[in-house]
Design an enzyme around this catalytic site. Sequence first.
Site, PDB file in Angstrom:
ATOM      1  N   TYR A  53      18.682  -7.295  80.603  1.00  0.00           N
ATOM      2  CA  TYR A  53      18.767  -6.111  80.094  1.00  0.00           C
ATOM      3  C   TYR A  53      18.929  -6.423  78.527  1.00  0.00           C
ATOM      4  CZ  TYR A  53      23.795  -6.918  79.274  1.00  0.00           C
ATOM      5  OH  TYR A  53      25.009  -7.183  78.694  1.00  0.00           O
ATOM      6  N   LYS A  76      20.258 -12.576  78.492  1.00  0.00           N
ATOM      7  CA  LYS A  76      21.003 -11.346  78.545  1.00  0.00           C
ATOM      8  C   LYS A  76      20.730 -10.895  79.990  1.00  0.00           C
ATOM      9  CE  LYS A  76      22.367  -7.359  75.837  1.00  0.00           C
ATOM     10  NZ  LYS A  76      23.874  -7.605  75.782  1.00  0.00           N
ATOM     11  N   GLU A 124      32.451 -17.377  72.202  1.00  0.00           N
ATOM     12  CA  GLU A 124      32.064 -16.045  71.747  1.00  0.00           C
ATOM     13  C   GLU A 124      33.062 -15.208  72.674  1.00  0.00           C
ATOM     14  OE1 GLU A 124      28.237 -14.480  73.313  1.00  0.00           O
ATOM     15  OE2 GLU A 124      28.625 -15.297  75.109  1.00  0.00           O
ATOM     16  N   LEU A 184      25.289 -15.874  73.762  1.00  0.00           N
ATOM     17  CA  LEU A 184      24.206 -14.942  73.157  1.00  0.00           C
ATOM     18  C   LEU A 184      23.976 -14.795  71.798  1.00  0.00           C
ATOM     19  CD1 LEU A 184      22.303 -12.721  74.920  1.00  0.00           C
ATOM     20  CD2 LEU A 184      23.700 -10.948  73.918  1.00  0.00           C
TER      21      LEU A 184
HETATM   22  N1  PMP Z   1      27.773 -11.890  73.301  1.00  0.00           N
HETATM   23  C1  PMP Z   1      27.643 -11.334  74.723  1.00  0.00           C
HETATM   24  C2  PMP Z   1      28.076 -12.120  75.962  1.00  0.00           C
HETATM   25  C3  PMP Z   1      27.318 -10.118  74.758  1.00  0.00           C
HETATM   26  O1  PMP Z   1      27.354  -9.306  75.984  1.00  0.00           O
HETATM   27  C4  PMP Z   1      26.940  -9.341  73.616  1.00  0.00           C
HETATM   28  C5  PMP Z   1      26.542  -7.883  73.796  1.00  0.00           C
HETATM   29  N2  PMP Z   1      27.136  -6.948  74.627  1.00  0.00           N
HETATM   30  C6  PMP Z   1      26.973  -9.831  72.461  1.00  0.00           C
HETATM   31  C7  PMP Z   1      27.299 -11.288  72.450  1.00  0.00           C
HETATM   32  C8  PMP Z   1      26.720  -9.112  71.244  1.00  0.00           C
HETATM   33  O2  PMP Z   1      25.095  -8.919  70.975  1.00  0.00           O
HETATM   34  P1  PMP Z   1      24.496  -7.487  70.222  1.00  0.00           P
HETATM   35  O3  PMP Z   1      25.170  -7.956  68.705  1.00  0.00           O
HETATM   36  O4  PMP Z   1      23.012  -8.090  70.425  1.00  0.00           O
HETATM   37  O5  PMP Z   1      25.040  -6.337  70.828  1.00  0.00           O
END
Ligand code: PMP
Length: 285
Positions: free
Chosen positions: A32, A148, A180, A204
């Site tokens: 997603y 993701k 994270e 991510l």
């Molecule tokens: N890490 C994880 C595990 C996430 O699920 C997300 C987003 N929901 C992020 C980091 C942040 O990514 P983004 O800035 O693209 O929303």
Amino acid sequence: MTDIYLNGAFVPLNQARVPVMDRGFLFGDGVYEVIPTYGGRPVRWIAHMERLERSLAGIRLAPPLTREAWSDLCARLLAQQPGLDQSLYLHVTRGAPPTRDHRFPSDDIPPTVMALAKPISPRPATLAEQGVTVLVREELRWGRCDLKTISLVAAVLFAQEASEQDAEETLLQRDGWMIEGASSNLFAVIDGVILTPPLSHALLAGITRALVIDLARAAGLRVDERPISRTELNQAQEVWITSATREIMPVTRIEQQVIGEGCPGPIWRKLDAAYQDYKQHLEPL
Ligand code: PMP
């Protein structure tokens, strides 16, 4: 009731259905993407498309739509509530074959493609004065957190535990090193330098993370992508979590430990202002 996009058609949300044999339903076999938009304009559209393509390639699923087709359908979803800030949710699974089998189905089974737009909730009025609290837990997700994927049961459990303890997020650590958040990336200001863990299969590559790094460097601030230990984190002057929907969120408590002065710090204020300004200058879809 707004329409969502499902497999080539726009249908009311409460009428949208997928078969029980869908591999997303059975196995979480899909990926997603979440893209924030302000005034109908997306944040870093190309970067989101590239990450979606990387996630699809990582689970060996062919892109179901071209970037142009994604763009057209997203414009149509956003146009249902013009003027509202909305997040776009894109979702692709490996489709619904006739039988349940872990192995990939035959090539004639089409993927399931779903997309919807939903209004972004305004940030709490107290955020800029108080910041948020986070928990810290041991990492227990898999080895490809750079993809993701929709297999999110670990994220569900971490989010629920945080919610039960009035915390905003759960930060994950392994062997004493911070990774994270369960649904966000992590930043810390230590000795005046902005730090964030380097990209790897363990986390991510947040689009907000990349944007924050660029905004900080453009403002003349130093950013180092390097590992952050659990011990260092407690002594940080500032800690933030970032994501599409949270933007840059200041953390003022990690478990019982107060961070910095216990309120959002000056570097957060500067970068948050830069981020809010950036949102006013987005390119149209
Ligand atoms: N890490 C994880 C595990 C996430 O699920 C997300 C987003 N929901 C992020 C980091 C942040 O990514 P983004 O800035 O693209 O929303």
